[in-house]
Write a protein that holds these residues in place. Structure first.
Motif, PDB file in Angstrom:
ATOM      1  N   GLU A  26       0.732  -1.314  -0.023  1.00  0.00           N
ATOM      2  CA  GLU A  26       0.018   0.147   0.143  1.00  0.00           C
ATOM      3  C   GLU A  26       0.802   1.318   0.080  1.00  0.00           C
ATOM      4  OE1 GLU A  26      -3.079   0.315  -0.685  1.00  0.00           O
ATOM      5  OE2 GLU A  26      -3.022  -1.852  -0.618  1.00  0.00           O
ATOM      6  N   GLY A  27       1.872   1.189   1.016  1.00  0.00           N
ATOM      7  CA  GLY A  27       2.815   2.332   1.050  1.00  0.00           C
ATOM      8  C   GLY A  27       3.332   2.558  -0.417  1.00  0.00           C
ATOM      9  N   LYS A  85       2.262   1.752  -3.647  1.00  0.00           N
ATOM     10  CA  LYS A  85       1.153   2.188  -4.117  1.00  0.00           C
ATOM     11  C   LYS A  85       0.925   3.792  -4.125  1.00  0.00           C
ATOM     12  CE  LYS A  85      -3.184   0.146  -5.014  1.00  0.00           C
ATOM     13  NZ  LYS A  85      -4.089  -0.466  -4.732  1.00  0.00           N
ATOM     14  N   ARG A  86       0.939   4.168  -2.797  1.00  0.00           N
ATOM     15  CA  ARG A  86       0.615   5.523  -2.759  1.00  0.00           C
ATOM     16  C   ARG A  86       1.995   6.551  -3.090  1.00  0.00           C
ATOM     17  NH1 ARG A  86      -1.208   3.799   2.283  1.00  0.00           N
ATOM     18  NH2 ARG A  86       0.854   4.380   3.361  1.00  0.00           N
ATOM     19  N   LEU A  87       3.153   5.808  -3.094  1.00  0.00           N
ATOM     20  CA  LEU A  87       4.395   6.757  -3.404  1.00  0.00           C
ATOM     21  C   LEU A  87       4.486   6.833  -5.002  1.00  0.00           C
ATOM     22  CD1 LEU A  87       7.087   5.537  -1.402  1.00  0.00           C
ATOM     23  CD2 LEU A  87       5.616   7.523  -1.085  1.00  0.00           C
ATOM     24  N   ILE A  88       4.142   5.518  -5.739  1.00  0.00           N
ATOM     25  CA  ILE A  88       4.115   5.767  -7.236  1.00  0.00           C
ATOM     26  C   ILE A  88       3.128   6.397  -7.955  1.00  0.00           C
ATOM     27  CG2 ILE A  88       4.369   4.213  -9.107  1.00  0.00           C
ATOM     28  CD1 ILE A  88       5.606   1.938  -7.095  1.00  0.00           C
ATOM     29  N   SER A 130       1.562  -0.401 -10.786  1.00  0.00           N
ATOM     30  CA  SER A 130       1.367   0.950 -10.343  1.00  0.00           C
ATOM     31  C   SER A 130       2.016   1.946 -11.198  1.00  0.00           C
ATOM     32  CB  SER A 130       1.789   1.377  -8.972  1.00  0.00           C
ATOM     33  OG  SER A 130       0.981   0.695  -7.952  1.00  0.00           O
ATOM     34  N   ALA A 131       3.471   1.373 -11.723  1.00  0.00           N
ATOM     35  CA  ALA A 131       4.248   2.246 -12.603  1.00  0.00           C
ATOM     36  C   ALA A 131       3.610   2.357 -13.986  1.00  0.00           C
ATOM     37  CB  ALA A 131       5.577   1.566 -12.633  1.00  0.00           C
ATOM     38  N   LYS A 132       3.084   1.429 -14.360  1.00  0.00           N
ATOM     39  CA  LYS A 132       2.427   1.557 -16.047  1.00  0.00           C
ATOM     40  C   LYS A 132       1.183   2.187 -15.451  1.00  0.00           C
ATOM     41  CE  LYS A 132       4.302  -3.032 -17.370  1.00  0.00           C
ATOM     42  NZ  LYS A 132       5.363  -2.808 -18.146  1.00  0.00           N
ATOM     43  N   LYS A 133       0.592   2.294 -14.539  1.00  0.00           N
ATOM     44  CA  LYS A 133      -0.913   3.065 -14.537  1.00  0.00           C
ATOM     45  C   LYS A 133      -0.345   4.497 -14.627  1.00  0.00           C
ATOM     46  CE  LYS A 133      -4.246   3.936 -10.941  1.00  0.00           C
ATOM     47  NZ  LYS A 133      -4.477   3.475  -9.405  1.00  0.00           N
ATOM     48  N   VAL A 134       0.664   4.950 -14.043  1.00  0.00           N
ATOM     49  CA  VAL A 134       0.933   6.519 -14.209  1.00  0.00           C
ATOM     50  C   VAL A 134       2.151   6.788 -15.039  1.00  0.00           C
ATOM     51  CG1 VAL A 134       0.037   6.988 -11.698  1.00  0.00           C
ATOM     52  CG2 VAL A 134       2.702   6.341 -12.279  1.00  0.00           C
ATOM     53  N   GLY A 135       2.490   5.885 -16.114  1.00  0.00           N
ATOM     54  CA  GLY A 135       3.413   6.041 -17.251  1.00  0.00           C
ATOM     55  C   GLY A 135       4.792   6.436 -16.777  1.00  0.00           C
TER      56      GLY A 135
END
Ligand SMILES: Cc1ncc(COP(=O)(O)O)c(C=O)c1O
Length: 457
Positions: free
Chosen positions: A214-215, A217-220, A253-258
């Motif tokens: 969870e941590g 996810k929040r950072l990425i 998460s990385a892919k989600k935000v590019g």
């Protein structure tokens, strides 16, 4: 322990604390005595190493040019290596469990590597100051094995990560990078408990807790993150494995935000034929490599998606420069290719890591119920000494190493002819015989017996 503000429990608690302090004191006195004796024996056994070290201090700060290799009171100086053994300047022979920090996977001077190096020197030459066909031959094989579309070579794992990050920043136009406490991505990319003093890009790191889904996810999941850089198993950090869920979430998460998902496989690529990424089912945007893939010579590589790697395409006027005198040096291009194609075949990679798993399981069984524990995957291991003898370690915060015991172990294993790192990492090499792994477990058993009061839980 009862709360200090509880009037009823306080006298009992104080008595308990007193007893604990006394017994801790006794333990630490006994440990200091054992350590002092081990250091004295060490100094007596290694007069030539001592002399060489003292001479080296004239020209090298602390007689040292690679920090990790300094150990008190002075480091053992090695003279040569052969297959799975190293030989020191005082005539001792060791089974090499350091394995050049995972790079000496093939053992010392493997005959096929020797042949390739000699052929290259005799019939090709050292460096031609030009592109050579062999760089594409080696590139093709690495790309196939590690599922990369494009790759570039450099001289170390540190460089591989620096260039991968520069590429990710150029590609995304963003600067911040998420990394994790306990990570080691190279000499200027250490994150033991934050950015090191000699770390680069100080203001641009966002540091999270390893294995905290969870941590992370929040950072990425922000709009200004250029990349996530992670080891699938934190190697130098003590062989702490990322869970599949954690690693897959970082990728999602990385892919989600590019943001670019960079998997540092400098150490872990040897865990299977296609590296750790194939074992976990990851599909990183960029993978960084190094160590044994240069056949034992200085080597690094970074590669992955065509569109990202295109930032390094010199045919484009605006490309990122990536130079390096030795990037395509003939020795690493030839020896690296022989190593990967003829020695480290897929079936050998699978079988060897199974041997490593079996070794670790046996070792853990032998040390259970003491402060000692072992973590790792395949043929990469780290031993720990901690209160509780923890084996479930999710992040660097989960373990507080007893460095006194680690030092004692390091010094006494040398007396049993095992060359390990002071920090406790054990990287098995292909030629390491099973009989030496078994002998190590027996010697560890004797160490724990000798020091049973110190290692008791
Ligand atoms: C995971 C990881 N990344 C990067 C590096 C740096 O590689 P090099 O020592 O070749 O610069 C290391 C070195 O041990 C490593 O373990």
């Amino acid at each position: 322990m009862p709360k200090a503000d509880s009037p009823v429990s306080q006298p009992v608690a104080m008595a308990e604390v007193g007893l604990q302090v006394k017994s801790l004191q006794k333990t630490s006195d006994a440990l200091s005595t054992a350590l002092a004796a081990a250091k004295e024996r060490f100094s007596k056994r290694n007069p030539n190493s001592k002399e060489i070290f003292e001479g080296a201090c004239d020209h090298l700060p602390g007689g040292n040019t690679r920090t990790l290799l300094y150990t008190a009171p002075f480091p053992v100086c090695m003279k040569k290596g052969e297959a799975y053994q190293v030989f020191d300047e005082d005539g001792h022979v060791y089974t090499d469990f350091v394995g050049e920090l995972t790079a000496a996977l093939y053992g010392h001077s493997h005959p096929l590597i020797q042949k390739s190096l000699i052929n290259t020197m005799q019939s090709i030459g050292l460096n031609l100051g030009a592109t050579i066909q062999q760089e594409n031959v080696h590139a093709k094989l690495i790309c196939e094995r590690f599922n990369l579309s494009k790759i570039r070579f450099c001289n170390s794992g540190t460089e591989a990560n620096l260039h991968a990050l520069a590429g990710a920043r150029r590609f995304t136009g963003r600067r911040k990078v998420v990394v994790f406490y306990g990570a080691y991505h190279g000499a200027v990319l250490g994150f033991w408990d934050g950015v090191q003093e000699n770390g680069v890009d100080k203001a641009e790191w966002v540091i999270g807790k390893y294995n905290d889904i969870e941590g992370a996810k929040r950072l990425i999941e922000q709009d200004d993150i250029a990349a996530v850089l992670v080891e699938g198993m934190q190697g130098a950090g003590g062989c702490i494995s990322g869970t599949n869920e954690f690693l897959l979430q970082l990728q999602t998460s990385a892919k989600k935000v590019g943001a670019i998902f960079i998997l540092d496989e400098v150490m872990t690529s040897r865990l299977g034929p296609g590296g750790l990424q194939a074992i976990v089912g990851l599909n990183p945007d960029i993978t960084t490599l190094g160590k044994y893939l240069g056949g034992g010579l200085a080597f690094g590589a970074f590669g992955g998606r065509t569109d990202i790697m295109a930032v390094y395409d010199p045919r484009s006027a605006n490309s990122l420069a990536h130079s390096g005198t030795f990037n395509n040096n003939t020795l690493a291009m030839y020896a690296g290719h022989v190593g990967l194609s003829e020695i480290w075949t897929s079936s050998v990679a699978v079988e060897f890591n199974k041997r490593g798993d079996a070794f670790r399981a046996k070792l853990q069984a032998a040390i259970a119920g003491t402060k000692m524990s072992v973590t790792g995957q395949g043929a990469l291991n780290a031993v720990h000494f901690s209160e509780g003898g923890k084996t479930e370690i999710a992040c660097s915060d989960d373990i507080s190493e007893d460095w006194g015991l680690k030092d004692l172990f390091f010094l006494e294993m040398m007396e049993d002819s095992f060359w390990i790192t002071r920090r406790g990492s054990i990287a098995l090499m292909l030629p390491t015989p099973d009989s030496e792994m078994d002998r190590f477990i027996e010697c560890v058993g004797r160490f724990l017996q000798r020091h049973k009061d110190l290692v008791a839980l």
